[in-house]
Structures are given as C-alpha cells and as structure tokens.
Scaffold this active site. Structure first.
Site, PDB file in Angstrom:
ATOM      1  N   SER A   6     -33.591  32.414  -6.273  1.00 13.84           N
ATOM      2  CA  SER A   6     -34.749  33.041  -6.905  1.00 13.84           C
ATOM      3  C   SER A   6     -35.527  32.030  -7.739  1.00 13.84           C
ATOM      4  O   SER A   6     -35.010  31.486  -8.717  1.00 13.84           O
ATOM      5  CB  SER A   6     -34.302  34.199  -7.796  1.00 13.84           C
ATOM      6  N   HIS A  31     -36.480  33.106  -2.625  1.00 12.87           N
ATOM      7  CA  HIS A  31     -36.830  34.443  -3.097  1.00 12.87           C
ATOM      8  C   HIS A  31     -37.936  34.367  -4.142  1.00 12.87           C
ATOM      9  O   HIS A  31     -37.795  33.689  -5.163  1.00 12.87           O
ATOM     10  CB  HIS A  31     -35.567  35.083  -3.698  1.00 12.87           C
ATOM     11  N   ASP A  33     -39.956  36.526  -6.808  1.00 13.26           N
ATOM     12  CA  ASP A  33     -39.982  37.760  -7.588  1.00 13.26           C
ATOM     13  C   ASP A  33     -41.386  37.969  -8.126  1.00 13.26           C
ATOM     14  O   ASP A  33     -41.802  37.305  -9.081  1.00 13.26           O
ATOM     15  CB  ASP A  33     -38.986  37.670  -8.751  1.00 13.26           C
ATOM     16  N   MET A  35     -43.894  40.243 -10.084  1.00 12.01           N
ATOM     17  CA  MET A  35     -43.862  41.320 -11.078  1.00 12.01           C
ATOM     18  C   MET A  35     -45.244  41.524 -11.688  1.00 12.01           C
ATOM     19  O   MET A  35     -45.964  40.550 -11.928  1.00 12.01           O
ATOM     20  CB  MET A  35     -42.862  40.980 -12.184  1.00 12.01           C
ATOM     21  N   HIS A  64     -40.294  39.633  -2.919  1.00  9.70           N
ATOM     22  CA  HIS A  64     -39.839  40.888  -3.519  1.00  9.70           C
ATOM     23  C   HIS A  64     -40.935  41.403  -4.442  1.00  9.70           C
ATOM     24  O   HIS A  64     -41.184  40.836  -5.505  1.00  9.70           O
ATOM     25  CB  HIS A  64     -38.536  40.600  -4.286  1.00  9.70           C
ATOM     26  N   MET A  66     -42.133  43.671  -7.031  1.00  9.76           N
ATOM     27  CA  MET A  66     -41.804  44.594  -8.113  1.00  9.76           C
ATOM     28  C   MET A  66     -43.098  45.008  -8.789  1.00  9.76           C
ATOM     29  O   MET A  66     -43.386  44.672  -9.940  1.00  9.76           O
ATOM     30  CB  MET A  66     -40.827  43.925  -9.095  1.00  9.76           C
ATOM     31  N   MET A 135     -30.495  46.412  -5.827  1.00  8.51           N
ATOM     32  CA  MET A 135     -30.597  45.761  -7.128  1.00  8.51           C
ATOM     33  C   MET A 135     -29.280  45.945  -7.889  1.00  8.51           C
ATOM     34  O   MET A 135     -28.795  47.060  -8.057  1.00  8.51           O
ATOM     35  CB  MET A 135     -31.750  46.353  -7.940  1.00  8.51           C
ATOM     36  N   PHE A 141     -36.094  40.974 -15.454  1.00  6.32           N
ATOM     37  CA  PHE A 141     -35.772  39.705 -16.093  1.00  6.32           C
ATOM     38  C   PHE A 141     -34.558  39.063 -15.416  1.00  6.32           C
ATOM     39  O   PHE A 141     -33.642  39.759 -14.962  1.00  6.32           O
ATOM     40  CB  PHE A 141     -35.471  39.903 -17.581  1.00  6.32           C
ATOM     41  N   GLY A 143     -31.117  36.513 -15.438  1.00  5.43           N
ATOM     42  CA  GLY A 143     -30.007  36.263 -16.347  1.00  5.43           C
ATOM     43  C   GLY A 143     -29.244  37.483 -16.801  1.00  5.43           C
ATOM     44  O   GLY A 143     -28.425  37.394 -17.727  1.00  5.43           O
ATOM     45  N   ASP A 174     -29.427  41.493  -5.397  1.00  7.39           N
ATOM     46  CA  ASP A 174     -30.195  40.683  -6.338  1.00  7.39           C
ATOM     47  C   ASP A 174     -29.870  41.119  -7.767  1.00  7.39           C
ATOM     48  O   ASP A 174     -30.029  42.289  -8.118  1.00  7.39           O
ATOM     49  CB  ASP A 174     -31.689  40.865  -6.064  1.00  7.39           C
ATOM     50  N   GLY A 176     -27.567  39.025 -11.169  1.00  8.42           N
ATOM     51  CA  GLY A 176     -26.250  38.659 -11.668  1.00  8.42           C
ATOM     52  C   GLY A 176     -25.300  38.143 -10.613  1.00  8.42           C
ATOM     53  O   GLY A 176     -24.079  38.133 -10.830  1.00  8.42           O
TER      54      GLY A 176
END
Length: 217
Positions: A6, A31, A33, A35, A64, A66, A135, A141, A143, A174, A176
C-alpha cells in the site's frame, strides 16, 4: 499469494522512484488507497496522481476507492491507468451496476466490505466480481491493528465463493497485515494481501517480499 504493497505508507515525495524499486524487487501489484474525506476521515491521492505515475510503472495498479458514490469516477480512473477498481459495498447504492460498469470499461472489478458488513451483501453480485476485499481494520488510516474476526470472515467467504462456483474469485485482505498473520490469512483462503507499514517500514523491498512469501507457505 500476491502481495500488494500500500502506497499509503510509502514516501509520497518519491513515488515514481518507489514504484521503480518495487518492480525491480519483484513485486507485481501495488495498492492505491484513494480517500475522499467523506466515506473515510482522511484524504489521500486521486486519479490525477495515478495518471501522472502510470507511465513510470509496469505494475498492476490495484485501486481501492474509499469514496462516496464511486460510480461518478469510474471512467476517470480507467483513463488514469487503473487495472482494477475496488468499490465499497457501503458507498454505492447500485453495487451491481457499478461493478458491471467497471468491467465494461475494461478493468477488473472488486467489492470491499468494512469489518461489520456481512457477506450477504454479495449474494446477488458474485458473478460480477473478480475480487472481494475484506477490510481487517476500519478504513481511513494506516498502521491500525488487525481485527482477529477477519480470519473467520475470510474462511466463510472462501466457502461461499467455492459453493457458488467462483473459486476463481480472489480474496484480498487489507489492514494490519504482517508476517505474523500472513500464514493464517492464506490458510483461511486469502489470495492477495495488502501491507503498508509492515512492508515499507522494513527495506529492502526484495527481502521484505521474500519474507512475506515465506510466511505465506
């Protein structure tokens, strides 16, 4: 197992160089992200950044979305160079229509599910899917800590797809994802793993890719 690092966790000041280094390390997917600050409480990059970096990379662009009402921007992301568009089932009113349009435009189509969203929302769109994104954190976010219930959800989804004759449909996870849970996710039925800080925080890329590949076995 496909690893899709990501870029949310990459150095945004050197994305072209990062893409080049990922490709040289043997990574096949990357990937993105996207947003909008509405569907999730964060704002990242959009189609213009992807379009600007597409000529710099031969990687598979796994995008992706979002964002609210993603159907408004499908053609824009196709023009930007996306290879796959993943939309959230929670963000589009007409999920089947949106997935069908993604495919009509010549991209792979995926549906993403937030942690609390049941698998049943996919019951009538299984034939329109190339991938389902589960997910394993609440989106917005990087982390965040992996939610353990994801393993059961992935296993149930794999059984659901197999029963429907869609064993070819990919399952992506996706949030952690790290070396500690990679093996369990693959065993549960995941094919594609997204990793941000657990990947980019441990260079060099080639060695980190090898570590994830070994953990998946």
């Amino acid at each position: 197992m496909i690893l899709s690092p990501s870029l949310l966790s990459a150095d945004c000041g050197h994305l072209a160089e990062t893409l080049k280094n990922l490709e040289e390390a043997g990574v096949k997917w990357v990937h993105w992200d996207v947003m909008d600050g509405q569907f999730v409480p964060n704002i990242t990059f959009g189609q213009h950044v992807i379009k600007g970096l597409r000529p710099a990379s031969g990687l598979f662009f796994d995008v992706h979305l979002m964002i609210e009402s993603p159907e408004r921007y499908l053609a824009d992301f196709k023009a930007a160079g996306a290879d796959m568009l993943v939309v959230h089932a929670e963000a589009t009113v007409h999920l089947q229509r949106t997935l069908a349009e993604i495919r009509r435009l010549g991209m792979k189509a995926g549906a993403a599910l937030n942690p609390a969203t049941p698998l049943s929302v996919l019951d009538y769109v299984l034939d329109d899917l190339d991938m389902v994104l589960v997910m394993s954190v609440n989106p917005g976010f990087g982390g965040q800590k992996f939610l353990p219930a994801t393993l059961r959800k992935v296993a149930e989804l794999r059984a659901k797809l197999n029963d429907a004759g869609r064993s070819d449909c990919l399952i992506q996870v996706d949030g952690g994802v790290n070396l500690e849970n990679t093996g369990a996710l693959v065993q549960a039925g995941a094919n594609v793993l997204v990793s941000g800080s657990a990947f980019f925080g441990h260079p060099p890329f080639s060695e980190r890719l090898a570590a994830f590949t070994a953990a998946a076995c």
